[in-house]
Design an enzyme around this catalytic site. Structure first.
Site, PDB file in Angstrom:
ATOM      1  CG  ASP A   1     -29.674  69.231  44.831  1.00  0.00           C
ATOM      2  OD1 ASP A   1     -30.828  68.825  45.010  1.00  0.00           O
ATOM      3  OD2 ASP A   1     -28.784  69.212  45.719  1.00  0.00           O
ATOM      4  CB  ILE A   2     -26.739  73.016  47.418  1.00  0.00           C
ATOM      5  CG1 ILE A   2     -25.577  73.881  47.848  1.00  0.00           C
ATOM      6  CG2 ILE A   2     -27.160  72.037  48.508  1.00  0.00           C
ATOM      7  CD1 ILE A   2     -25.931  74.852  48.973  1.00  0.00           C
TER       8      ILE A   2
ATOM      9  N   GLY B   1     -37.790  59.922  51.350  1.00  0.00           N
ATOM     10  CA  GLY B   1     -36.517  60.638  51.362  1.00  0.00           C
ATOM     11  C   GLY B   1     -36.645  62.134  51.204  1.00  0.00           C
ATOM     12  CD  GLN B   2     -41.237  66.263  50.607  1.00  0.00           C
ATOM     13  OE1 GLN B   2     -42.100  65.390  50.712  1.00  0.00           O
ATOM     14  NE2 GLN B   2     -41.518  67.505  50.276  1.00  0.00           N
TER      15      GLN B   2
ATOM     16  CG  HIS C   1     -34.812  65.611  43.078  1.00  0.00           C
ATOM     17  ND1 HIS C   1     -33.689  66.030  43.761  1.00  0.00           N
ATOM     18  CD2 HIS C   1     -35.767  65.431  44.019  1.00  0.00           C
ATOM     19  CE1 HIS C   1     -33.950  66.077  45.064  1.00  0.00           C
ATOM     20  NE2 HIS C   1     -35.215  65.728  45.251  1.00  0.00           N
TER      21      HIS C   1
ATOM     22  CG  HIS D   1     -38.179  69.412  45.806  1.00  0.00           C
ATOM     23  ND1 HIS D   1     -38.722  69.486  47.083  1.00  0.00           N
ATOM     24  CD2 HIS D   1     -37.231  68.449  45.863  1.00  0.00           C
ATOM     25  CE1 HIS D   1     -38.110  68.626  47.875  1.00  0.00           C
ATOM     26  NE2 HIS D   1     -37.197  67.969  47.158  1.00  0.00           N
TER      27      HIS D   1
ATOM     28  CG  ASN E   1     -37.209  62.066  46.998  1.00  0.00           C
ATOM     29  OD1 ASN E   1     -37.309  60.994  46.401  1.00  0.00           O
ATOM     30  ND2 ASN E   1     -36.071  62.754  47.058  1.00  0.00           N
TER      31      ASN E   1
END
Ligand code: AMP
Length: 114
Positions: A31-32, A93-94, A102, A100, A87
């Site tokens: 994750d960035i 909170g998507q 997490h 995806h 999410n």
């Protein structure tokens, strides 16, 4: 018609990502904006916007993602445990409309989530 998301561009190598795993069905990358010492995103190559768009034929694909998540957690050294999060939608909170998982680990997690 589905919009092209940033994750599609990562799959297609149009934008760079720190890829940690890939097979025919899925891709995983760091994750960035990590929320824990280890924060990997695991995505199917098939474009599915949210959990709400899953169909019967996606059962095997989503099961595959969970198996990969568990194996990846082991490879990432998350021996003390970890958290998997999907999410869904605005209240969930998507932000990216490409389903995806997490994979969060490397620290203790609190409950309830924020
Ligand atoms: P979500 O809020 O569940 O949709 O999660 C989207 C995640 O994608 C967030 O944790 C972002 O930090 C992450 N993200 C967005 N753009 C990128 C990118 N280019 N490379 C890696 N992670 C990204």
């Amino acid at each position: 018609m589905s919009e092209t998301t940033i994750f599609r561009k990562i799959i297609d190598r149009e934008i760079p990502a720190d890829i940690v795993y890939e097979d025919d069905l899925c891709l995983a990358f760091n994750d960035i904006n990590p929320q824990s010492p280890t924060h990997v995103l695991l995505i199917p190559k098939k474009e599915i916007p949210t959990v709400n768009e899953l169909v019967e034929e996606d059962q095997t694909l989503m099961g595959h993602l969970l198996l990969v998540a568990g194996k990846l957690a082991g490879q990432l050294g998350l021996d003390g445990g970890y958290r998997l999060v999907i999410n869904c939608g605005r209240d969930g909170g998507q932000e990216v409309d490409h389903i995806h998982i997490h994979i969060l680990g490397g620290r203790g997690m609190s409950w309830p989530p924020g």
